[in-house]
Each structure stands twice: as structure tokens, then as C-alpha cells.
Design a protein around this motif. Structure first.
Motif, PDB file in Angstrom:
ATOM      1  N   VAL A   1      -7.981  35.845  -5.795  1.00 10.30           N
ATOM      2  CA  VAL A   1      -7.404  34.768  -7.022  1.00 10.30           C
ATOM      3  C   VAL A   1      -6.408  33.918  -6.271  1.00 10.30           C
ATOM      4  CG1 VAL A   1      -5.928  35.013  -9.056  1.00 10.30           C
ATOM      5  CG2 VAL A   1      -7.480  36.841  -8.571  1.00 10.30           C
ATOM      6  N   TYR A   2      -5.694  34.582  -5.227  1.00  5.13           N
ATOM      7  CA  TYR A   2      -4.776  33.402  -4.438  1.00  5.13           C
ATOM      8  C   TYR A   2      -5.652  32.378  -3.938  1.00  5.13           C
ATOM      9  CZ  TYR A   2      -0.840  32.907  -1.155  1.00  5.13           C
ATOM     10  OH  TYR A   2       0.186  32.418  -0.252  1.00  5.13           O
ATOM     11  N   ALA A   3      -6.641  32.630  -3.597  1.00  7.98           N
ATOM     12  CA  ALA A   3      -7.879  31.525  -2.961  1.00  7.98           C
ATOM     13  C   ALA A   3      -8.240  30.628  -3.871  1.00  7.98           C
ATOM     14  CB  ALA A   3      -8.681  32.302  -2.240  1.00  7.98           C
ATOM     15  N   ALA A   4      -8.489  31.183  -5.202  1.00  5.22           N
ATOM     16  CA  ALA A   4      -9.053  30.345  -6.223  1.00  5.22           C
ATOM     17  C   ALA A   4      -7.906  29.520  -6.884  1.00  5.22           C
ATOM     18  CB  ALA A   4      -9.523  31.209  -7.396  1.00  5.22           C
ATOM     19  N   GLU A   5      -6.774  29.978  -6.864  1.00  2.66           N
ATOM     20  CA  GLU A   5      -5.642  29.315  -7.626  1.00  2.66           C
ATOM     21  C   GLU A   5      -5.048  28.536  -6.657  1.00  2.66           C
ATOM     22  OE1 GLU A   5      -5.901  29.195 -10.375  1.00  2.66           O
ATOM     23  OE2 GLU A   5      -7.128  30.992 -10.975  1.00  2.66           O
ATOM     24  N   GLY A   6      -5.205  28.255  -5.298  1.00  2.97           N
ATOM     25  CA  GLY A   6      -4.927  27.403  -4.298  1.00  2.97           C
ATOM     26  C   GLY A   6      -3.601  27.636  -3.969  1.00  2.97           C
ATOM     27  N   CYS A   7      -2.772  29.076  -4.114  1.00  2.07           N
ATOM     28  CA  CYS A   7      -1.258  29.191  -3.705  1.00  2.07           C
ATOM     29  C   CYS A   7      -1.275  28.713  -2.399  1.00  2.07           C
ATOM     30  CB  CYS A   7      -1.277  30.672  -3.708  1.00  2.07           C
ATOM     31  SG  CYS A   7      -1.720  31.442  -5.141  1.00  2.07           S
ATOM     32  N   VAL A   8      -2.090  28.751  -1.494  1.00  2.78           N
ATOM     33  CA  VAL A   8      -2.044  28.376  -0.013  1.00  2.78           C
ATOM     34  C   VAL A   8      -1.597  26.805   0.164  1.00  2.78           C
ATOM     35  CG1 VAL A   8      -4.381  27.575   0.410  1.00  2.78           C
ATOM     36  CG2 VAL A   8      -3.217  28.292   2.249  1.00  2.78           C
ATOM     37  N   TYR A   9      -1.694  25.843  -0.851  1.00  4.93           N
ATOM     38  CA  TYR A   9      -1.243  24.573  -0.523  1.00  4.93           C
ATOM     39  C   TYR A   9       0.227  24.651  -0.884  1.00  4.93           C
ATOM     40  CZ  TYR A   9      -6.190  24.102  -0.992  1.00  4.93           C
ATOM     41  OH  TYR A   9      -7.528  24.059  -0.620  1.00  4.93           O
ATOM     42  N   CYS A  10       0.859  25.512  -1.209  1.00  5.05           N
ATOM     43  CA  CYS A  10       2.338  25.484  -1.498  1.00  5.05           C
ATOM     44  C   CYS A  10       3.155  26.705  -0.632  1.00  5.05           C
ATOM     45  CB  CYS A  10       2.997  25.670  -3.000  1.00  5.05           C
ATOM     46  SG  CYS A  10       2.632  24.242  -3.710  1.00  5.05           S
ATOM     47  N   HIS A  11       2.245  27.697  -0.057  1.00  2.76           N
ATOM     48  CA  HIS A  11       3.066  28.595   0.464  1.00  2.76           C
ATOM     49  C   HIS A  11       2.323  28.910   1.976  1.00  2.76           C
ATOM     50  CE1 HIS A  11       5.635  29.944  -2.902  1.00  2.76           C
ATOM     51  NE2 HIS A  11       4.622  29.764  -3.707  1.00  2.76           N
ATOM     52  N   SER A  12       3.280  29.168   2.898  1.00  2.00           N
ATOM     53  CA  SER A  12       2.476  29.648   4.035  1.00  2.00           C
ATOM     54  C   SER A  12       2.806  31.156   4.215  1.00  2.00           C
ATOM     55  CB  SER A  12       3.329  29.097   5.135  1.00  2.00           C
ATOM     56  OG  SER A  12       4.715  29.344   5.153  1.00  2.00           O
TER      57      SER A  12
ATOM     58  N   ARG B   1      -9.977  37.453   5.181  1.00  2.00           N
ATOM     59  CA  ARG B   1     -11.027  36.341   5.221  1.00  2.00           C
ATOM     60  C   ARG B   1     -10.912  35.656   3.788  1.00  2.00           C
ATOM     61  NH1 ARG B   1     -13.475  40.232   8.376  1.00  2.00           N
ATOM     62  NH2 ARG B   1     -13.835  39.149  10.440  1.00  2.00           N
ATOM     63  N   PRO B   2     -10.474  34.348   3.540  1.00  2.67           N
ATOM     64  CA  PRO B   2     -10.219  33.492   4.572  1.00  2.67           C
ATOM     65  C   PRO B   2      -8.602  33.740   4.960  1.00  2.67           C
ATOM     66  CG  PRO B   2      -9.822  32.507   2.401  1.00  2.67           C
ATOM     67  CD  PRO B   2     -10.508  33.942   2.265  1.00  2.67           C
ATOM     68  N   HIS B   3      -8.226  32.918   5.929  1.00  2.00           N
ATOM     69  CA  HIS B   3      -6.823  33.057   6.277  1.00  2.00           C
ATOM     70  C   HIS B   3      -5.939  32.280   5.446  1.00  2.00           C
ATOM     71  CE1 HIS B   3      -5.822  29.274   7.972  1.00  2.00           C
ATOM     72  NE2 HIS B   3      -7.047  29.121   7.839  1.00  2.00           N
ATOM     73  N   PHE B   4      -4.830  32.790   5.518  1.00  2.00           N
ATOM     74  CA  PHE B   4      -3.599  32.094   4.373  1.00  2.00           C
ATOM     75  C   PHE B   4      -2.399  31.454   5.209  1.00  2.00           C
ATOM     76  CE2 PHE B   4      -5.641  34.401   0.657  1.00  2.00           C
ATOM     77  CZ  PHE B   4      -6.418  33.602   0.327  1.00  2.00           C
ATOM     78  N   LEU B   5      -2.829  31.240   6.433  1.00  2.00           N
ATOM     79  CA  LEU B   5      -1.589  30.575   7.430  1.00  2.00           C
ATOM     80  C   LEU B   5      -0.789  29.530   6.661  1.00  2.00           C
ATOM     81  CD1 LEU B   5      -2.288  32.721   9.242  1.00  2.00           C
ATOM     82  CD2 LEU B   5      -2.295  31.182  11.214  1.00  2.00           C
ATOM     83  N   GLY B   6      -1.324  28.723   5.938  1.00  2.00           N
ATOM     84  CA  GLY B   6      -0.945  27.641   5.483  1.00  2.00           C
ATOM     85  C   GLY B   6      -0.399  26.685   6.363  1.00  2.00           C
ATOM     86  N   THR B   7      -0.048  25.368   5.504  1.00  2.00           N
ATOM     87  CA  THR B   7       0.660  24.189   6.293  1.00  2.00           C
ATOM     88  C   THR B   7       1.683  23.823   5.587  1.00  2.00           C
ATOM     89  OG1 THR B   7      -1.027  22.862   5.457  1.00  2.00           O
ATOM     90  CG2 THR B   7      -1.498  23.414   7.641  1.00  2.00           C
TER      91      THR B   7
END
Lengths: 205, 486
Positions: free
Chosen positions: A59-70, A100-106
């Protein structure tokens, strides 16, 4: 340069070199890190993710939390991550072996979440926050994830997992807001985020 | 010979006429595939702009269109990136590269059917990919969000294009291989290779944990360095001498620029993870490679500048030249900035902030996109045999795009610096930092509105020229004679 072949060989060579250096060697060097069994406690580290948390990871991947959180804590010399209380130690490769996938984030539009499960362990808080972040963090720019919840008419007893919402968010009388399976999984995932265990290469003292 | 065509050799009027006829035949042969790529690129540019605006507004106003899963920020943002990277930028790049290849091989384009099939597939792949992201099927790997089925379609389409390029190259008229062709060749090999290697190591058979991040950013950086940049440079190397009607300043500088780019750009990427859970040597190698990038960048900048010297006045008359030179100048700026951002001291501040987003737009818009606009302004009239109907629209496009991107880069850079400095100070509460970024993000939304308006002007121009509206103008082949652009 008139020779197609020279050009081709050069293009091939430069690229292969970089691929070997930046992809192959790192992969061989630490692409097969295994988990670590603590001698003191017998615990497997990092702790394997539960099935529900795994689902939350999706769900974290689908909702794109990674674009705001490292999800990476840099060492002391590399930034104020530790001083901000985002972790007790820097994170290392072993922390991520199950992801998988990684959520290191930028991007850090929001805080680092490497250890959010430890920092904020209340299921209720997370649901309220996801439902409308501004209700618990005024001024937040995090979007609400109300579409992960359903508004439902109370039939008989109110549900045990209904959100305790007040003010603006309170449902009309006779109605309740309950988390969908996705929301529950997401919160289970958030609660599982705790990278504060000591590892040989990253002690906590 | 260092000019993009043989026209610089002294010739009689008869030979010049034959040359012009040759070129006209080549242009005519490119019409369908190139216009197909251009047209769909522009359509994606508009789609991407809409997603960009939505994402920008959501970042200051989180309640805006918040109740639709398909439109949540975390889906719209990657939809924007992929629509502009694969829909607009790549599609435009392919169109420009095809035309350049045909012109530089000096033979009419053959096997057009391969390209038409590739164009259809490419657009299908992008459409499926963007829809999948909105539907929540994203891979959530930055720059590689397209799920496998969409990525696969893109790969097949690309394979068609690469095969076509090899065929064209083998059928070229013997003679000098111009620098633009080296870049196009490099790009046509590097991209499918990069894309397939990375997709297989991250999506098909994902490797472990933070190795994924290394590969992710190796791709994220090399797709810029080994795909978009070479095509834009190929275009610049063609357009500047062509429009000025004089050879490129130095052949040797262009060789040095090409090989040093191939050598150093490919080692970039690890600096996106400075301080992260990756080996220290890899971070250092990437820092070194980033700094070494100054060599190709400075060489190329000198080469362009020396070629332009004495002809800067033409920037006022030729739209194609103006867009192209704007892009070339921004290439120098964005690359120098990029090298500095790999240094630990600055990276520590800017790493997780809007500063990086500003840098990305300086590269992908101010450099790459402006260069593509320039190329399209030059190429399209030759394909449709009609001049651009409205100088006003072109002018509007230029000023909206240039001021828009300036405003965007300045606001994200300053906002990002403030964000970074405050993040460094653990005494500043997080929500205070959020509050301090908001005015800059508002400015960014406005800049997006300017850019989008510019895109509408461009799209309108493009439709009008396809329809051949307005009155017919004389001498369509030489754009520099166009005087209606004061």
C-alpha cells in the motif's frame, strides 16, 4: 571518427566498465547479506516482516508515500538525522534485506520514517493521522487518505475498530468510519518500522 | 569536416541546388514518422503539465482533490514524471534523433514502417504505464514506476528504433560521421541497455535491499546522462552550426567532449545516496565522477560558445536558435550545479529537499526541453513544407517558458536551501520547516502555470502549422531568413 566500429566498441566499453563498477561490484560485495542472529537474545535481525505488514508495504508503494518520506538515517557527520530523533543509529545495508522495492527515498517533505513504529506506536494515532493529517499535525501538507477508510451505517453494535473521530471529522450520528484492510495493513507496516536493534556493524551505543 | 552537412564546401549554384533538393527529399521521407513522434510528444507534454499542476497545488493545499485514490499526490507525482520523461521527453528525443540521423546519413529515410510501429507501441506503453500508476500499480521505484507490462512494450518499441538506426547507419552515404551521430548512436545503445538491465535487476528479479537503491540511482542519473543529454547535445551540435551557416569551432573539442561524457557520466548516480546505507567507496567514486563531469561540460560549452561568437545577434531573429542556445547555456549551468551538489558539504544540506527538484527541472526543462523545442521549431516546417503561422505564438512560448522555468528554479532552489538549513538544525520543529517552504511552493505552482500556458501556445502553433494555416511564405528551407521574429 568515421568508423562505426570504433564508435560502437567505445560506447560498449565505457558503459560496461561503469556497469561493472557501479552495479556488479556492489552486488557481489553486499548483494547477498544475510540476516543476523543475535547471540544474546537469539533474535533474528532485522526481524522478518509479518504478512500483514508486507501487505502494508505494498500500500505504501501504491500510494507513493516514498515521494515525501525517506527511510534512511544518516550518520552523525552526515546530517542531523540522529539529533532529530529519527533513529538511534545510522541505518545500514542489512536493515533493508527484506524490502522489495526499497523505500530509501530522496525527499523529506515529511519526516524520515525508518523508526516511526518506535517513535509513534499508537494504532489509533496513525489511523487518525492518515484519515486527516491536519487533525493531529496542524499545518501539515500531508494529503489525507480518507479513501482508505469507509463510512458505514452502524448496524447493531458499533465496530470495535471504528475510528474515534471528533470535531470536523466526526461521522453523522448513527454512522461510523472504519479502516479498510488496506489501511490496517498500512498501519501494521508503519508500526513494524523500527530499526533500533543493534547490529555488529551498527551498534546502538 | 566539422559542419553538419557538406554545404560548407565551396560549390557552384548548381551543386547548392542539388544539395537543397537532396535535403528536401530527405525531409519529405521523414514526414510521417517524425511528425508522429512530435505530435504525440506534444500531447504528452500537455498531459504531463496537468499532472504537474495538480501535484504542485496538492503540495500546498493537501485537501485539493484529495478524496480520489487516483488523484492522490503520491500517484499524480510519478504520473507527472513518467508522462514528461517517457511521454514527452523521450518521444521528442526519438523524433529529433530520427530526423538528424536521416539528414546526417544523407539518405532518404527508409523502413519508415518500423518507425511508425515503434511510435504506436511507444505511446501505448506510456499510456498503459501512466494509467497503471494512477491505478496504484506503480513499482514505486523512482524513474521506473511503470509496471513490467508497460516497460516491456517500451522496450520492444525501442528495439525497433535501435534496429532501424543500425540499418540507416549502414545505408548512409560514405563520408564523415558528424559528432551529432556519435551522440545519437551512443544514446540509441545506452538507453535500451540501461533500461533492460535495470528493469531486470529491480523489477523482474529484484536484488537485495539497498543494492536496489544503488541501481535505481545509477539509472536515475544515467537516463539523463546517457539518453536525454546526448540527444539534446546532438541536436545542439547540429542546429547551431546549421543555423549560423558555419562549421563547429573545434573538431577535437567535440571528440574530447563526447568521450569524456561517455566515460564519466556513466559513473554518476551514487551521490544520490550520500550518507546512505551503501559502501563508502561507491559514494567517493560517484563524487569523483560528478566532479569530472566538468571536463565534458566545459569542453562542450567552449565549443558552442566559440561557434556562436560574433553571431549572437541572430538569437533575436531565429526562434530555433534562441531556444537551442538557451538550452545549451542551461546545460553548462545545470552541470556545474550538479557537480557541486555531489560535494558532501553541499549535499548534506540539499539532499532531501526541493533544491534537488529545482536542479532536476533546470536539467530536464531549461536544458533538455528547451533544446527540443528549438529542434522542433527548426524541423517541423521542413516536414510540412509550411512556415510557422504565428510569430506571436512562438514569442509567447519562449517568454512563458523561459520566465516560467527561471521562476521555478529560483523558488525551488531558495526554498530548498532554507528547508535544508533548517533540517540541519534539530531545534527547528519539523512543522515550522513545512510552513517555511509553503510560500516557495506557491511560487512554484505559479511557475507551472506559466509553463503550461507556454505549452498551450506551442501546441496551438503545432496544430496550426499541420493545418497549414496563414499565408504561404517564401523560402521555407532557411529558417534564418524568417524576419518576423524581432
Amino acid at each position: 571518427m568515421n568508423r562505426g566500429l570504433t564508435l560502437f566498441v567505445g560506447i560498449l566499453a565505457t558503459f560496461t566498465l561503469a556497469w561493472a563498477g557501479l552495479v556488479l561490484i556492489p552486488y557481489l560485495q553486499f548483494g547477498r547479506v544475510t540476516d543476523y542472529v543475535s547471540e544474546e537474545t537469539g533474535q533474528t535481525l532485522p526481524p522478518p516482516m509479518s504478512g500483514l505488514a508486507q501487505r502494508g508495504h505494498e500500500v505504501y508503494a501504491a500510494e507513493g508515500c516514498v515521494y515525501c518520506h525517506s527511510q534512511q538515517v544518516r550518520g552523525e557527520s552526515q546530517g542531523s538525522d540522529l539529533a532529530r530523533g529519527w533513529g538511534v543509529r545510522r541505518t545500514v545495508a542489512r536493515d533493508y534485506i527484506g524490502e522489495r522495492p526499497h523505500f530509501l527515498g530522496t525527499m523529506r517533505t515529511g519526516p524520515d520514517l525508518s523508526n516511526i513504529g518506535r517513535r509513534q506506536s499508537s494504532v489509533e494515532w496513525h489511523h487518525k493521522h492518515l484519515y486527516r493529517p491536519q487533525s493531529v499535525s496542524p499545518g501539515s501538507v500531508m494529503p489525507p487518505f480518507r479513501f482508505l477508510y469507509s463510512l458505514r451505517k452502524i448496524v447493531g453494535e458499533p465496530s470495535a475498530d471504528a475510528l474515534k473521530l471528533d470535531g470536523l471529522d466526526a461521522p453523522p450520528p448513527g454512522w461510523e468510519v472504519v479502516p479498510t484492510p488496506d489501511a490496517k495493513a498500512l498501519v501494521a507496516y508503519l508500526l513494524s518500522l523500527d530499526r533500533s536493534y543493534p547490529l555488529p556493524e551498527a551498534p546502538t551505543e | 569536416m566539422t559542419s553538419p552537412s557538406s554545404s560548407s564546401s565551396p560549390k557552384g549554384p548548381k551543386a547548392a541546388l542539388a544539395d537543397a533538393l537532396d535535403r528536401a527529399a530527405i525531409d519529405a521521407s521523414c514526414r510521417l514518422p517524425v511528425l508522429l513522434f512530435f505530435g504525440s510528444a506534444i500531447a504528452w507534454l500537455l498531459v504531463g503539465s496537468v499532472f504537474a499542476l495538480l501535484a504542485a497545488i496538492k503540495l500546498t493545499t493537501p485537501e485539493f482533490l484529495a478524496d480520489h485514490a487516483w488523484l492522490t499526490f503520491g500517484r499524480v507525482r510519478p504520473a507527472h514524471l513518467n508522462a514528461v520523461a517517457y511521454g514527452w521527453s523521450s518521444t521528442a528525443a526519438i523524433g529529433v534523433a530520427i530526423w538528424l540521423m536521416a539528414r546526417l546519413c544523407r539518405v532518404p529515410l527508409r523502413h519508415a514502417r518500423i518507425l511508425v510501429a515503434a511510435a504506436v507501441l511507444w505511446n501505448l506503453g506510456v499510456a498503459i504505464g501512466v494509467t497503471a500508476i494512477l491505478a496504484g500499480a506503480s513499482n514505486a521505484i523512482e524513474w521506473l514506476e511503470f509496471p513490467t507490462y508497460a516497460a516491456f512494450i517500451l522496450f520492444v518499441s525501442y528495439a525497433f528504433i535501435a534496429v532501424w538506426a543500425v540499418l540507416m547507419f549502414r545505408e548512409r552515404r560514405p563520408g564523415h560521421v558528424y559528432v551529432s551521430q556519435w551522440y545519437i548512436f551512443g544514446a540509441f545503445f545506452w538507453f535500451p541497455w540501461l533500461y533492460s538491465v535495470v528493469n531486470s535487476m529491480l523489477v523482474f528479479w529484484p536484488v537485495q535491499g539497498s543494492v536496489q537503491a544503488i541501481i535505481n540511482w545509477w539509472f536515475g542519473h544515467n537516463v539523463l546522462g546517457l539518453w536525454f543529454t546526448p540527444i539534446a547535445l546532438a541536436s545542439t551540435y547540429y542546429m547551431i552550426p546549421k543555423i549560423l551557416g558555419k562549421p563547429i569551432h573545434s573538431y577535437y573539442l567535440s571528440i574530447l567532449g563526447f568521450w569524456s561524457l561517455a566515460l564519466f557520466y556513466s559513473w554518476n548516480g551514487g551521490h544520490h545516496l550520500l550518507g546512505g546505507p551503501i559502501p563508502a567507496w561507491l559514494q567517493s567514486a560517484s563524487i569523483v565522477a560528478s566532479v569530472m563531469m566538468l571536463i565534458p561540460v566545459i569542453t562542450t560549452a567552449i565549443n558552442f560558445h566559440m561557434t556562436m561568437r560574433g553571431s549572437f545577434a541572430l538569437l533575436r531573429t531565429s526562434p530555433a536558435l534562441r531556444f537551442t542556445v538557451f538550452g545549451a547555456m542551461c546545460y553548462t549551468v545545470v552541470s556545474a550545479q550538479g557537480s557541486s551538489m555531489a560535494l558532501r558539504s553541499l549535499n548534506k544540506l540539499t539532499h532531501f529537499t526541493h533544491y534537488t527538484i529545482g536542479h532536476a527541472h533546470l536539467g530536464m526543462y531549461a536544458f533538455f526541453t528547451m533544446t527540443m523545442f528549438g529542434a522542433m521549431y527548426y524541423i517541423t516546417p521542413r516536414l510540412v513544407r509550411w512556415e510557422w503561422p504565428s510569430a506571436f505564438l512562438i514569442k509567447a512560448h519562449f517568454w512563458l517558458a523561459s520566465t516560467g522555468i527561471l521562476l521555478m528554479v529560483v523558488s525551488l532552489t531558495l526554498g530548498g536551501l532554507i528547508q535544508g538549513i533548517e533540517l540541519e538544525n534539530p531545534k527547528v520543529p519539523f512543522l515550522t520547516i513545512v510552513a517555511h517552504t509553503i510560500p516557495w511552493l506557491h511560487a512554484r505552482s505559479w511557475s507551472g502555470a506559466l509553463l503550461t500556458t507556454g505549452h498551450l501556445a506551442f501546441a496551438l502553433s503545432f496544430v496550426l502549422i499541420l493545418l497549414r494555416t496563414g499565408k504561404q511564405r517564401e523560402g521555407p528551407t532557411l529558417f534564418t531568413k524568417e524576419r518576423s521574429f524581432p
